[in-house]
Design an enzyme around this catalytic site. Structure first.
Site, PDB file in Angstrom:
ATOM      1  N   CYS A 113      60.747  39.175  58.043  1.00 57.38           N
ATOM      2  CA  CYS A 113      59.799  38.610  56.909  1.00 57.38           C
ATOM      3  C   CYS A 113      58.925  39.707  56.355  1.00 57.38           C
ATOM      4  O   CYS A 113      59.181  40.630  56.275  1.00 57.38           O
ATOM      5  CB  CYS A 113      59.043  37.488  57.668  1.00 57.38           C
ATOM      6  SG  CYS A 113      57.381  38.339  58.642  1.00 57.38           S
ATOM      7  N   HIS A 150      59.561  51.403  76.731  1.00 55.64           N
ATOM      8  CA  HIS A 150      58.482  51.185  77.666  1.00 55.64           C
ATOM      9  C   HIS A 150      58.345  49.674  78.092  1.00 55.64           C
ATOM     10  O   HIS A 150      57.514  49.170  78.750  1.00 55.64           O
ATOM     11  CB  HIS A 150      57.321  51.632  77.054  1.00 55.64           C
ATOM     12  CG  HIS A 150      57.143  53.306  77.138  1.00 55.64           C
ATOM     13  ND1 HIS A 150      56.079  53.970  76.992  1.00 55.64           N
ATOM     14  CD2 HIS A 150      58.153  54.115  77.606  1.00 55.64           C
ATOM     15  CE1 HIS A 150      56.275  55.345  77.123  1.00 55.64           C
ATOM     16  NE2 HIS A 150      57.679  55.406  77.479  1.00 55.64           N
ATOM     17  N   ARG A 176      58.698  44.249  53.233  1.00 61.03           N
ATOM     18  CA  ARG A 176      57.938  44.831  51.888  1.00 61.03           C
ATOM     19  C   ARG A 176      57.243  46.216  52.342  1.00 61.03           C
ATOM     20  O   ARG A 176      57.321  46.827  51.476  1.00 61.03           O
ATOM     21  CB  ARG A 176      56.694  43.853  52.026  1.00 61.03           C
ATOM     22  CG  ARG A 176      56.832  42.644  51.443  1.00 61.03           C
ATOM     23  CD  ARG A 176      55.671  41.993  51.032  1.00 61.03           C
ATOM     24  NE  ARG A 176      55.888  40.507  50.371  1.00 61.03           N
ATOM     25  CZ  ARG A 176      55.655  39.434  51.296  1.00 61.03           C
ATOM     26  NH1 ARG A 176      54.888  39.405  52.301  1.00 61.03           N
ATOM     27  NH2 ARG A 176      55.933  38.172  50.495  1.00 61.03           N
ATOM     28  N   ARG A 209      57.589  52.526  86.542  1.00 65.90           N
ATOM     29  CA  ARG A 209      56.438  52.331  86.400  1.00 65.90           C
ATOM     30  C   ARG A 209      56.038  51.323  85.225  1.00 65.90           C
ATOM     31  O   ARG A 209      55.254  50.544  85.190  1.00 65.90           O
ATOM     32  CB  ARG A 209      55.413  53.504  86.046  1.00 65.90           C
ATOM     33  CG  ARG A 209      55.815  54.077  84.801  1.00 65.90           C
ATOM     34  CD  ARG A 209      55.053  55.166  84.517  1.00 65.90           C
ATOM     35  NE  ARG A 209      55.814  55.963  83.328  1.00 65.90           N
ATOM     36  CZ  ARG A 209      55.231  56.502  82.533  1.00 65.90           C
ATOM     37  NH1 ARG A 209      54.078  56.714  82.272  1.00 65.90           N
ATOM     38  NH2 ARG A 209      55.861  57.119  81.379  1.00 65.90           N
TER      39      ARG A 209
END
Length: 158
Positions: free
Chosen positions: A77, A110, A121, A144
């Site tokens: 968007c 992660h 934009r 982790r």
């Protein structure tokens, strides 16, 4: 791998450019398909629902990394932020608003992000293609990071 892609009117041009630049990707384009003004949450909903279905199937089959499953998502968007906000209202969605290649990589590695959100934009087509390639080729590191990703799905009761 199947990539569900959705955009609003502001993201249409960038969506078409990245899809053309990456013809080897199996795109499932949920719209919009014109420059007429539309509401971005409608397209975030469509992509998110599809990814949730995939994620639930992955969990049934003990697949932790959504990259190993059959689908990821791309939402575009004007700012990318509206799409990310809406998508993240869905359980099992981890939509990441990315603005460079490193953030795209880290969001997968992660956070096990399963939807990439881009700003039409503020992202050039070349940068967007690079982020998409990185997002799709990066695996979740697990270890982790898994306990942290598990906490993202925990209802806070708020």
């Amino acid at each position: 791998m199947l990539v569900y892609v959705g955009c609003d009117h502001a993201g249409l041009d960038l969506k078409l450019k990245v899809m053309a630049a990456l013809p080897d990707i199996q795109w499932k384009d949920v719209g919009t398909h014109s420059a007429d003004s539309v509401d971005y949450p409608d397209y975030a909903d469509q992509v998110s629902r599809e990814i949730v279905k995939v994620d639930l199937e992955n969990k049934k089959n003990n697949i932790v990394d959504s990259q190993k499953g059959p689908a990821l998502g791309l939402l575009i968007c004007g700012s990318g932020q509206g799409m990310a906000i809406r998508a993240n209202k869905y359980s099992n969605i981890r939509a990441a608003l990315c603005w460079n290649d490193d953030i795209a990589r880290l969001s997968r590695e992660h956070n096990n992000a399963n939807i990439l959100c881009l700003s039409a934009r503020f992202s050039s087509p070349d940068d967007a293609v690079k982020m998409i390639k990185t997002f799709l080729s990066t695996s979740f590191a697990g270890g982790r990071h898994q306990q942290r990703v598990d906490k993202l799905a925990t209802d806070t009761g708020c």
